[in-house]
Structures are given as C-alpha cells and as structure tokens.
Design a protein around this motif. Structure first.
Motif, PDB file in Angstrom:
ATOM      1  N   TYR A 748       0.845  -1.193   0.000  1.00 27.89           N
ATOM      2  CA  TYR A 748       0.000   0.000   0.000  1.00 27.89           C
ATOM      3  C   TYR A 748       0.881   1.244   0.000  1.00 27.89           C
ATOM      4  CZ  TYR A 748      -2.665   3.925   1.842  1.00 27.89           C
ATOM      5  OH  TYR A 748      -3.212   5.166   2.022  1.00 27.89           O
ATOM      6  N   SER A 749       0.514   2.220  -0.830  1.00 25.43           N
ATOM      7  CA  SER A 749       1.201   3.500  -0.839  1.00 25.43           C
ATOM      8  C   SER A 749       0.193   4.616  -0.658  1.00 25.43           C
ATOM      9  CB  SER A 749       1.960   3.713  -2.150  1.00 25.43           C
ATOM     10  OG  SER A 749       2.488   5.031  -2.212  1.00 25.43           O
ATOM     11  N   ASP A 750       0.498   5.528   0.245  1.00 24.74           N
ATOM     12  CA  ASP A 750      -0.274   6.748   0.407  1.00 24.74           C
ATOM     13  C   ASP A 750      -0.072   7.640  -0.821  1.00 24.74           C
ATOM     14  OD1 ASP A 750      -1.899   8.536   1.663  1.00 24.74           O
ATOM     15  OD2 ASP A 750      -0.520   9.010   3.297  1.00 24.74           O
ATOM     16  N   SER A 751      -0.847   8.698  -0.941  1.00 30.75           N
ATOM     17  CA  SER A 751      -0.705   9.615  -2.071  1.00 30.75           C
ATOM     18  C   SER A 751       0.601  10.397  -1.972  1.00 30.75           C
ATOM     19  CB  SER A 751      -1.885  10.579  -2.120  1.00 30.75           C
ATOM     20  OG  SER A 751      -1.959  11.334  -0.926  1.00 30.75           O
ATOM     21  N   TYR A 752       1.070  10.897  -3.106  1.00 33.90           N
ATOM     22  CA  TYR A 752       2.317  11.661  -3.160  1.00 33.90           C
ATOM     23  C   TYR A 752       2.355  12.485  -4.442  1.00 33.90           C
ATOM     24  CZ  TYR A 752       3.654   7.762  -6.216  1.00 33.90           C
ATOM     25  OH  TYR A 752       3.683   6.812  -7.220  1.00 33.90           O
ATOM     26  N   LEU A 753       3.286  13.441  -4.496  1.00 32.70           N
ATOM     27  CA  LEU A 753       3.534  14.196  -5.720  1.00 32.70           C
ATOM     28  C   LEU A 753       4.616  13.475  -6.518  1.00 32.70           C
ATOM     29  CD1 LEU A 753       3.533  17.929  -4.546  1.00 32.70           C
ATOM     30  CD2 LEU A 753       1.629  16.538  -5.373  1.00 32.70           C
ATOM     31  N   ALA A 754       4.408  13.363  -7.819  1.00 31.95           N
ATOM     32  CA  ALA A 754       5.335  12.600  -8.650  1.00 31.95           C
ATOM     33  C   ALA A 754       6.514  13.426  -9.145  1.00 31.95           C
ATOM     34  CB  ALA A 754       4.599  11.992  -9.844  1.00 31.95           C
ATOM     35  N   THR A 755       6.489  14.750  -8.977  1.00 28.56           N
ATOM     36  CA  THR A 755       7.594  15.593  -9.412  1.00 28.56           C
ATOM     37  C   THR A 755       8.063  16.477  -8.267  1.00 28.56           C
ATOM     38  OG1 THR A 755       6.142  17.353 -10.237  1.00 28.56           O
ATOM     39  CG2 THR A 755       6.746  15.619 -11.783  1.00 28.56           C
ATOM     40  N   ALA A 756       9.178  17.164  -8.495  1.00 33.35           N
ATOM     41  CA  ALA A 756       9.896  17.817  -7.400  1.00 33.35           C
ATOM     42  C   ALA A 756       9.484  19.257  -7.126  1.00 33.35           C
ATOM     43  CB  ALA A 756      11.396  17.784  -7.704  1.00 33.35           C
ATOM     44  N   PHE A 757       8.516  19.818  -7.865  1.00 29.76           N
ATOM     45  CA  PHE A 757       8.320  21.255  -7.802  1.00 29.76           C
ATOM     46  C   PHE A 757       6.976  21.678  -7.225  1.00 29.76           C
ATOM     47  CE2 PHE A 757      11.066  20.424 -11.591  1.00 29.76           C
ATOM     48  CZ  PHE A 757      12.254  20.679 -10.932  1.00 29.76           C
ATOM     49  N   GLY A 758       6.341  20.818  -6.444  1.00 31.82           N
ATOM     50  CA  GLY A 758       5.137  21.191  -5.718  1.00 31.82           C
ATOM     51  C   GLY A 758       3.882  21.312  -6.554  1.00 31.82           C
ATOM     52  N   ASN A 759       3.858  20.728  -7.738  1.00 35.90           N
ATOM     53  CA  ASN A 759       2.715  20.834  -8.636  1.00 35.90           C
ATOM     54  C   ASN A 759       1.636  19.833  -8.234  1.00 35.90           C
ATOM     55  OD1 ASN A 759       0.911  21.111 -10.725  1.00 35.90           O
ATOM     56  ND2 ASN A 759       2.415  20.848 -12.360  1.00 35.90           N
ATOM     57  N   LEU A 760       0.488  20.346  -7.748  1.00 35.14           N
ATOM     58  CA  LEU A 760      -0.587  19.459  -7.302  1.00 35.14           C
ATOM     59  C   LEU A 760      -1.188  18.657  -8.450  1.00 35.14           C
ATOM     60  CD1 LEU A 760      -2.413  21.741  -4.710  1.00 35.14           C
ATOM     61  CD2 LEU A 760      -0.800  19.889  -4.274  1.00 35.14           C
ATOM     62  N   ALA A 761      -0.970  19.103  -9.680  1.00 36.86           N
ATOM     63  CA  ALA A 761      -1.472  18.351 -10.829  1.00 36.86           C
ATOM     64  C   ALA A 761      -0.756  17.017 -10.992  1.00 36.86           C
ATOM     65  CB  ALA A 761      -1.341  19.172 -12.111  1.00 36.86           C
ATOM     66  N   THR A 762       0.388  16.852 -10.331  1.00 40.74           N
ATOM     67  CA  THR A 762       1.122  15.585 -10.420  1.00 40.74           C
ATOM     68  C   THR A 762       0.760  14.636  -9.280  1.00 40.74           C
ATOM     69  OG1 THR A 762       3.041  16.267  -9.084  1.00 40.74           O
ATOM     70  CG2 THR A 762       3.037  16.881 -11.415  1.00 40.74           C
ATOM     71  N   LEU A 763      -0.276  14.973  -8.508  1.00 41.25           N
ATOM     72  CA  LEU A 763      -0.653  14.138  -7.361  1.00 41.25           C
ATOM     73  C   LEU A 763      -0.996  12.724  -7.807  1.00 41.25           C
ATOM     74  CD1 LEU A 763      -1.324  14.031  -4.292  1.00 41.25           C
ATOM     75  CD2 LEU A 763      -3.699  14.519  -4.955  1.00 41.25           C
ATOM     76  N   GLN A 764      -0.357  11.757  -7.171  1.00 38.65           N
ATOM     77  CA  GLN A 764      -0.662  10.357  -7.399  1.00 38.65           C
ATOM     78  C   GLN A 764      -1.469   9.872  -6.201  1.00 38.65           C
ATOM     79  OE1 GLN A 764      -0.160   7.881  -9.833  1.00 38.65           O
ATOM     80  NE2 GLN A 764      -1.497   6.814  -8.390  1.00 38.65           N
ATOM     81  N   ASN A 765      -2.695   9.416  -6.453  1.00 37.58           N
ATOM     82  CA  ASN A 765      -3.542   8.951  -5.367  1.00 37.58           C
ATOM     83  C   ASN A 765      -3.028   7.645  -4.779  1.00 37.58           C
ATOM     84  OD1 ASN A 765      -5.374  11.104  -5.592  1.00 37.58           O
ATOM     85  ND2 ASN A 765      -6.473  10.078  -7.258  1.00 37.58           N
ATOM     86  N   SER A 766      -3.497   7.331  -3.582  1.00 37.79           N
ATOM     87  CA  SER A 766      -3.080   6.098  -2.907  1.00 37.79           C
ATOM     88  C   SER A 766      -3.489   4.879  -3.727  1.00 37.79           C
ATOM     89  CB  SER A 766      -3.698   6.028  -1.511  1.00 37.79           C
ATOM     90  OG  SER A 766      -5.116   6.033  -1.596  1.00 37.79           O
ATOM     91  N   TYR A 767      -2.772   3.802  -3.543  1.00 35.84           N
ATOM     92  CA  TYR A 767      -3.048   2.585  -4.304  1.00 35.84           C
ATOM     93  C   TYR A 767      -2.548   1.363  -3.546  1.00 35.84           C
ATOM     94  CZ  TYR A 767       1.905   2.883  -5.522  1.00 35.84           C
ATOM     95  OH  TYR A 767       3.279   2.961  -5.459  1.00 35.84           O
ATOM     96  N   VAL A 768      -3.004   0.204  -3.986  1.00 33.49           N
ATOM     97  CA  VAL A 768      -2.519  -1.089  -3.492  1.00 33.49           C
ATOM     98  C   VAL A 768      -2.155  -1.925  -4.705  1.00 33.49           C
ATOM     99  CG1 VAL A 768      -3.109  -3.220  -2.292  1.00 33.49           C
ATOM    100  CG2 VAL A 768      -3.936  -1.033  -1.402  1.00 33.49           C
ATOM    101  N   ASN A 769      -0.952  -2.461  -4.704  1.00 35.54           N
ATOM    102  CA  ASN A 769      -0.633  -3.437  -5.741  1.00 35.54           C
ATOM    103  C   ASN A 769      -0.356  -4.792  -5.090  1.00 35.54           C
ATOM    104  OD1 ASN A 769       1.895  -2.908  -4.698  1.00 35.54           O
ATOM    105  ND2 ASN A 769       2.850  -2.445  -6.636  1.00 35.54           N
ATOM    106  N   LEU A 770      -0.547  -5.823  -5.856  1.00 34.80           N
ATOM    107  CA  LEU A 770      -0.528  -7.185  -5.332  1.00 34.80           C
ATOM    108  C   LEU A 770       0.353  -8.060  -6.208  1.00 34.80           C
ATOM    109  CD1 LEU A 770      -2.023  -8.884  -3.071  1.00 34.80           C
ATOM    110  CD2 LEU A 770      -3.596  -9.585  -4.885  1.00 34.80           C
ATOM    111  N   ASP A 771       1.271  -8.788  -5.566  1.00 32.47           N
ATOM    112  CA  ASP A 771       2.104  -9.776  -6.244  1.00 32.47           C
ATOM    113  C   ASP A 771       1.797 -11.152  -5.668  1.00 32.47           C
ATOM    114  OD1 ASP A 771       3.285  -7.596  -7.469  1.00 32.47           O
ATOM    115  OD2 ASP A 771       5.053  -7.611  -6.176  1.00 32.47           O
ATOM    116  N   ALA A 772       1.908 -12.166  -6.492  1.00 30.96           N
ATOM    117  CA  ALA A 772       1.647 -13.524  -6.015  1.00 30.96           C
ATOM    118  C   ALA A 772       2.393 -14.519  -6.882  1.00 30.96           C
ATOM    119  CB  ALA A 772       0.149 -13.834  -6.026  1.00 30.96           C
ATOM    120  N   SER A 773       2.662 -15.680  -6.306  1.00 26.24           N
ATOM    121  CA  SER A 773       3.271 -16.761  -7.075  1.00 26.24           C
ATOM    122  C   SER A 773       2.759 -18.093  -6.568  1.00 26.24           C
ATOM    123  CB  SER A 773       4.805 -16.717  -6.975  1.00 26.24           C
ATOM    124  OG  SER A 773       5.240 -17.034  -5.675  1.00 26.24           O
ATOM    125  N   LEU A 774       2.727 -19.056  -7.472  1.00 21.65           N
ATOM    126  CA  LEU A 774       2.318 -20.425  -7.167  1.00 21.65           C
ATOM    127  C   LEU A 774       3.346 -21.355  -7.782  1.00 21.65           C
ATOM    128  CD1 LEU A 774      -0.059 -22.049  -5.875  1.00 21.65           C
ATOM    129  CD2 LEU A 774      -1.016 -22.220  -8.189  1.00 21.65           C
TER     130      LEU A 774
END
Length: 839
Positions: A748-774
């Motif tokens: 799980y990752s909380d939201s964050y800005l994807a670039t270094a200059f404080g641009n709210l348009a680059t906001l990445q919302n929180s997400y969950v990714n899932l890995d699995a193996s059998l």
C-alpha cells in the motif's frame, strides 16, 4: 517547530512500544543460557540473512543499520530481475525510468535525484559486488543469478563513499559452490508475449578452484504500453532567417514503437581459494538491452481539458498507453544515430570486470576491490512525447558513454581486546562523453556546413573527467560484553574537469537568442568533504539489538553535461555544488518467541542541504541544475515476520512506514508551467555569478512576470507519508515427494507528488498493488513449475514525470493555464509461467 516535535513524539512512541514488546523476552532470555543463532535457525523458525552493510559479515539483526535484505530465494520467487521490480515491492523505495537525461530516478525515504540532467548523479548509490555504479542507467543492467540484495536506508558515506546521501542498493551476485550445479530456466510472460531463458552452470574444478557461468536472454513481442500515436505531419521551412518566405515541405512520421525490447546478459565468475586464508573472486559480465521506444512508459495522464493541448485526439488518462511518433524518413536519413527506418529506440551496452581479494591473517583481514565498468547508451525518441502535427515536434538522438575505474583497499582487525580498527583508501577515475542532436521547430537549412546538420535546431558536445581520492577509518570499541561503540570518518577529495560546446545551431535560433553555438565553456571543480559517523549497539541478549547512529553524507557536485547554452546563460548555469546530509536514527531489532517472531522498529530524522534539482529555465531557454536549499525527512519504520514452528513452511510478514519528507527553505526553486504568483511563483531570479544565483520578491513596478518559488513546506517527490506491506508464504508438502509453494504480497502506498516542484497536478492517489506466485516442485528441487504475477491489481501509478513540452501558459503572472502532465508510469499487470530444471 511544532511539526517537528509532533513527529518526534510519534517516532519515540512507536520506538518505545517496540521496546516494551521486547522487554518480557529480555527478562526470560536472561534466565537461560544463550544458544547460537545458527543452531536455533536449524530447528526452524526464522533464519538469519547475512549482509555486508558495514563491509564485514553480519546478520540483518546484528548490524546497526536500517537494512532490507532480500535473499536469493525471494528474488527468484518473485522474478525480481530489475531494480524497478524490486522497488515495486519494497517500502520507501521508488525507481522511475525516463527516456533522456540520467535515465532514471532512485528514491529512498522521499530523497532522490530527478532525471533531466545526465550530469546529476543519484542520491541512492548502486553497489555491485562491492563496486560503485552510480549512474541512473544502471537500471538497464541484468540483475539475475544473485546471491542477495541489500537496501540500506539513510546516509551511508563511511563504507560506501560519495553519492550515498539517501541510501545504498548493494547487489551481490552468486559465487561458485562446492558442488556441480546446473540450472535451466524458461519463462513466458503473457502481456508482453515475452520469452525468457536462463542457463547457469557452476562447478568446482579442484579443491581450491571453482567457476560459474550465467546467461540470460529475453525477447518481448509486444510492449507493456499500448502505442496510440497515429501518422502526423512535420513541416519544415528551408530558411536561414525569420524574414524568408518559403514553401513548407511536409514530412510524414508514423507512430513510434510500443517499448518492446530484447536483452542478453552473460556473467562469468572464477573463485580461487588456494589456502584457508586467501580468496580471490574474479567476475566479468557483458550485457545489451535494446528497445524500440525509450519513452514508451511516458504517459500523458493529467490535462486541464482532459485531452492533449497539442492534439485533442489524444486523451489524457491514467492508462497503460502512450503516444509518440518516429522520425520522418528525410530526417532519419541525416541525423546521427537515427534509425534508418526512423523508429524510436534505445540501445544500451555495458561490460565490467571486478576482482575481490581477501586475505585473512590471525587478527587482520585485508580486502581489495578492483573494478572497471563501461556503458554506452544511444537513444532516438520523440522529445515532444505526444503524437501531434506541426512545427513544435521534437526529434532527438543522443550518444553517451561512461567509463569508471576504481580501487578500494581495507584492513579490519579482530583482536580479543576491546578495541579494533578498520582503515581503508579509495581511488576512482571516471569519464563521461555526451553528444546530442535535435531536430525541432520545423527548421531546415540546406546550406548547413555538414549534411547531417540540415534539419537540426541544435547539437551538443560535452565531457566530464572525474577523479576521487578518499581515506576512511573506524574505531570499534567494546567496553563490555554486548556493547559496541564505533566512530569513523571518510575524507573525500574530488576533481571534475568539464567542457560544453554547441557545435551547430540553426541560424534562426541564433538570431532569436536561444542558442549560442561555437562557444566552449570549461569548468574545473574541486570538492573536499569530511563525513563522520558514530554508532551505538547494545545487545542484552543474542536476540535483541538496541542501536543508534549519527550519520553524515556527501553527494558530489558537478556539471550539467546535457544543459543548453544561450547568450543569457553561462558557466553558473552548468555548475552545481555538493549535496550533504546529517542526522540521527536508531531502533530495536528483536527475535522473539524462540525465534518465531522478528520485530524491528527504526526511527530517523535527517536534514539535507544544497539539495540538487534540475529543471528547464524557460526565461533563458536553458537546462539548469541548482542547489535548491534544504529538505528534511523524518519517520518511523516497523517490520515483522512470524514463522511458527508448529506450521512448517509458513510465514507472514509485513511493514508499516511513516515518512514525512518536506522542503526546508528552498528559495530560488523553479516554477512549474502555468503556476501563478498567487500559487507561489512570486520570486524573480537574479544572476549574481554564483552557481545558483539568488532570488528576490516579485516587484510589479519593475518585473513583468515572476519565475521562481520557495518550496518550503512542500513535499519532496515520490514521498508518500504512509507505506505498508503484508505478505504470506506457505510451502505445503504433497504426496509423492512434491511441494506446493504459495506466496501473496500486497503493498500500500499513500498519495504523493510525482515531481519535485510542488505541482498538485502531479498528485498520485493512494493505491494497493498485489504480487503472487504459485510453485510446484519436487522435494529435491530437481524441477519446478511456477506462475508469477506482478501488480495483479493492475494499478497505474507514476514514479516521476515532467510538464509536457509546449503546454502551459501564464507562468509567474496573475492567471495561468497548467501544463499537461506526463508521468513515468510503472509496469501493468504481468503474469509469467516459468519452468526450472536443476541438476
């Protein structure tokens, strides 16, 4: 100040909670004799992972460093054959790939280097078999057949030198074993229709000599990202001044590639142990990685209108798709290193040789690591990153090479007394060559001095030669049993000699004052640094380690080889100063419940000064790397693993990380495109002749627009406040000598800005990714069949990005239109079937 105290209390509270959980175990352990850790591990429960975080052999629980260690078995279980895949499953670690500049950004705890300058070295150092590989394009290397991988968080200057202000990724490749080992592995990934093959043979040739040969190859028959570009027209005007009236020549460019690639890697290892005291390990590797579009993962994902400003037919969407065009045929025929068919692409080639020598005397161990590594990268890409018609199109090629030779010598004593020493020296010699050619603006010049310059707007030629000499030492003091104090320091002297030249610029761009061709600027830089470190470790029992550290680090200053020289730019726009870090961290590492539960807590607080950022200065049309003030990162990390002895083959593991990474006083940082004065773009750059210049408040009486901001209080890039992981492994015994292995891991990752200059348009919302193996394998592991899934939730998220070229307006004014946003996206859902045979 109040924010700092609140975070500090939270960190202290979690640390004390972890200590409280450990205290009952301490009391019980003091009533019974210690058992060797290896003996406990053999009985089941949790086994130790050996690391070399302090350049000596220790376990993850013993070393006073915040380290995430990934074993060879885990790497194989999840097919973690690239740094990007490792980052996608590791808390607080982010890797973003970019088509140009340094090629990548590596981020730990919210601290990393953005990608637009090839001269900007990473804040997260990559170490392979004890040798430094600091370039962003290291992510193109083939990390397979590994012994282990260690992610060391926070400054690591004492043992790993410069450019480790945020941390270290230390990779150890596999060595020959005592017995014959033959491994054949084949896999198929469905989304990319990728075929993968590996072959490994390892054998002793005598009692003292062993060899290992590992080969990996893969071919993708489809890209991970859908290419939605279409045929577009690029018109050129054959003229040498803006006053000429000429008829345009229309060139058609088809869609770019979808990012499919081919790779081949081979590594050979020779290990010689003529005596019990001396070991020599020689490794040589060669690799190639070729793709048909280095910008395939550059996704137009956030636009003010919902569609591309340059081509309304191209939608903005957080989807695994991108659009771009190949070079028009006439341009491809002339521009150096353009593919003959005009197709975009990236061709990366590397080779290296590494020698590790170790001589163990009765009380002194001498080690030597000698390395030479070389890489060459050639790319061809649509610099506009959007499939569009018209003169704003940008087609660029780049050729760069990097050479590095290094030698490190160390001596470590192991006397029975309370004091021991580690001393060493380091030497490195590097050279970077950089050439680039750009066709843009619909420019053409049939009278250009050279035929290959006909369609060029500009070309670049730059070089940096570097030399580093360092000495380091550490005193290891054990005043009483179970207590260790260490103090050490590294001194670094470094020089960098660089030049930059634009051999050709189109006459129109020269008249417009955009480029200054034929002028060579030279830089001769010298840096000196002292980086001290102090650590404390108290082990009330063999299963509990309470530790703390004060650390500092230094990241090299340098020269922006991929900059642009205009009449208004100069040497200060190319040079930048070192980045430095200092701060504290500490925690408790425990093995509880008879080594069935591992529970660790770490708290940290670091301050970074002269933080290095690279950006495009539209006011003087120049790429500039600056030292943008300060940043601070504070947080708490908790991780656990539970492996009950009553359920053999089962374990559950997870982590919770809190990290607050914010800019301090960062006056003079760039404004993002379309940022108004009310949104913070309210400063004006002043060229005072220093590498960073200064900035003053906007004055409506004298200034037309502002062009700088103070990032104070804004989050740094790729810095989610909360990240968590949770995973389960279970190996179930089946009849007939078979084992069914199942593993599921969520991040799980909380939201964050994807670039270094404080641009709210680059906001990445929180997400969950899932890995699995059998996995289904025989008891003797002779063969195995596996299905491996990555990002099964198919979540799109950006790990970096940039303003789309030729979009956005009103920067520094009273009203503005934000630029379209291009994000460097992670890989989509992948599912691979894999068969492995071992002998």
């Amino acid at each position: 100040m109040r924010t700092h105290l609140r975070i500090g209390r939270g960190a202290f509270g979690l640390l004390m909670a972890g200590t409280a959980l450990a205290l009952p175990a301490v009391a019980q352990a003091q009533d019974r004799p210690e058992e060797p850790q290896t003996e406990a591990a053999e009985q089941g429960g949790i086994q130790d992972i050996v690391v070399t975080a302090r350049k000596r052999t220790e376990t993850t629980q013993d070393v006073p460093v915040a380290v995430t260690a990934i074993s060879a078995a885990t790497i194989q279980k999840y097919d973690l054959t690239s740094l990007e895949r490792i980052a996608a499953s590791t808390p607080s670690f982010v890797v973003g790939r970019s088509p140009s500049g340094s090629g990548a950004t590596l981020v730990l705890r919210g601290i990393g280097s953005n990608t637009t300058s090839i001269g900007l070295e990473q804040s997260v150092a990559v170490i392979v078999d004890g040798a430094y590989y600091g370039q962003g394009r290291t992510i193109n290397e083939g990390f397979f057949d590994l012994g282990r991988l260690e992610i060391l968080k926070g400054p690591q200057a004492l043992f790993f030198g410069k450019n480790a202000t945020a941390g270290v990724v230390s990779i150890t490749t596999a060595d020959p074993g005592d017995e014959l080992e033959v491994i054949a592995r084949a896999g198929y990934e469905f989304r990319a229709r990728q075929m993968v093959g590996e072959a490994i043979i390892s054998t002793p040739l005598s009692d003292t000599l062993g060899v290992r040969l590992a080969i990996r190859g893969s071919k993708m028959n489809r890209g991970y990202f859908k290419q939605i570009g279409t045929d577009q027209t690029y018109p050129t005007l054959d003229r040498t001044s803006t006053s000429q009236v000429v008829t345009p020549t229309n060139h058609v460019s088809g869609p770019a590639g979808d990012g499919r690639s081919e790779e081949f890697y081979v590594r050979g290892t020779v290990k010689w142990e003529p005596t019990d005291q001396f070991t020599a390990t020689i490794k040589a590797n060669y690799g190639t990685n070729n793709s048909n579009n280095p910008a395939a993962s550059s996704v137009l994902y956030n636009c003010p209108t919902g569609k591309s400003a340059g081509n309304p037919a191209i939608p903005c969407a957080r989807a695994f798709q991108s659009s771009a065009n190949r070079f028009p045929s006439a341009i491809a025929a002339t521009v150096p290193f353009a593919n003959k068919d005009g197709q975009t692409g990236n061709q990366y080639k590397s080779w290296a040789i590494n020698a590790n020598l170790a001589y163990e005397m009765d009380h002194v161990t001498l080690t030597s690591v000698t390395n030479y590594n070389w890489n060459r990268n050639i790319f061809q890409f649509d610099g506009d990153s959007v499939s569009r018609s018209g003169a704003p199109g940008v087609f660029a090629t780049e050729w760069s090479t990097f050479h590095a030779f290094s030698e490190e010598l160390r001596a470590l004593t192991s006397y029975d007394g309370p004091v021991n020493l580690m001393v060493g020296g380091y030497y490195q010699k590097t050279k970077r060559d950089y050439l680039a050619w750009t066709a843009s603006g619909g420019l053409e010049n049939s009278n250009a001095p050279q035929p290959f310059q006909r369609y060029l707007a500009n070309s670049k030629d730059s070089e940096t030669e570097g030399e580093t000499i360092a000495g380091f030492g550490q005193v290891i003091y054990k005043p009483v049993d179970r207590v260790e104090l260490t103090g050490g320091v590294r001194y670094t002297h470094e020089t960098k000699d660089s030049y930059f030249l634009q051999p050709y610029s189109h006459p129109v761009r020269v008249t417009q004052g955009i480029f200054l061709p034929g002028t060579t600027i030279r830089s001769n830089q010298t840096f000196n640094d002292w980086s001290p470190e102090v650590t404390f470790s108290f082990k009330p029992t063999s299963d509990i380690n309470i530790w703390g550290a004060y650390k500092t680090a230094y990241k090299s200053g340098g020269f922006s080889n991929s900059g642009i020289l205009s009449p208004n730019a100069g040497l200060p726009d190319f040079e930048f100063d070192p980045e430095k870090a200092r701060g504290f961290e500490g925690g408790i590492k425990t093995m509880l419940m008879d080594r069935q539960l591992r529970f660790n807590v770490t708290a940290y607080s670091y301050k970074y000064t002269n933080l290095q950022l690279d950006f495009f200065r539209s006011d003087i049309f120049a790429f500039t790397t600056i030292n943008a003030g300060s940043a601070g990162t504070r947080g708490v990390e908790v991780d656990f693993e539970f492996a009950p002895r009553g359920l053999d083959g089962f374990d559950i593991h997870g982590s919770i990380n809190y990290n607050k990474s914010r800019y301090g006083n960062a006056i003079g940082a760039p404004c993002y495109a379309g940022q108004t004065r009310a949104q913070g773009c309210n400063l004006v750059y002043v060229n005072d002749g220093t590498p960073n210049g200064t900035a003053r408040p906007f004055n409506a009486a004298t200034d037309a627009v502002a062009n700088r901001q103070n990032l104070k209080g804004h989050p740094t890039a790729n810095a989610p406040e909360w990240v968590g992981t949770l995973g389960v492994n279970y190996d179930a015994k089946l009849p007939g000598g078979l084992t069914l292995g199942m593993a599921v891991d969520a991040r799980y990752s909380d939201s964050y800005l994807a670039t270094a200059f404080g641009n709210l348009a680059t906001l990445q919302n929180s997400y969950v990714n899932l890995d699995a193996s059998l996995r289904l394998r025989t008891e003797n592991e002779r063969w195995e069949l596996a299905v491996i899934g990555k990002n099964l939730t198919n979540r799109w998220y950006a790990t970096g990005g940039t303003d789309a070229p030729n979009t956005g307006s009103g920067t520094g004014g009273t009203t503005g239109v934000l630029a379209d946003q291009i994000g460097f996206a992670t890989l989509p859902r992948t599912v691979m079937v894999q068969a492995t045979f071992k002998y």
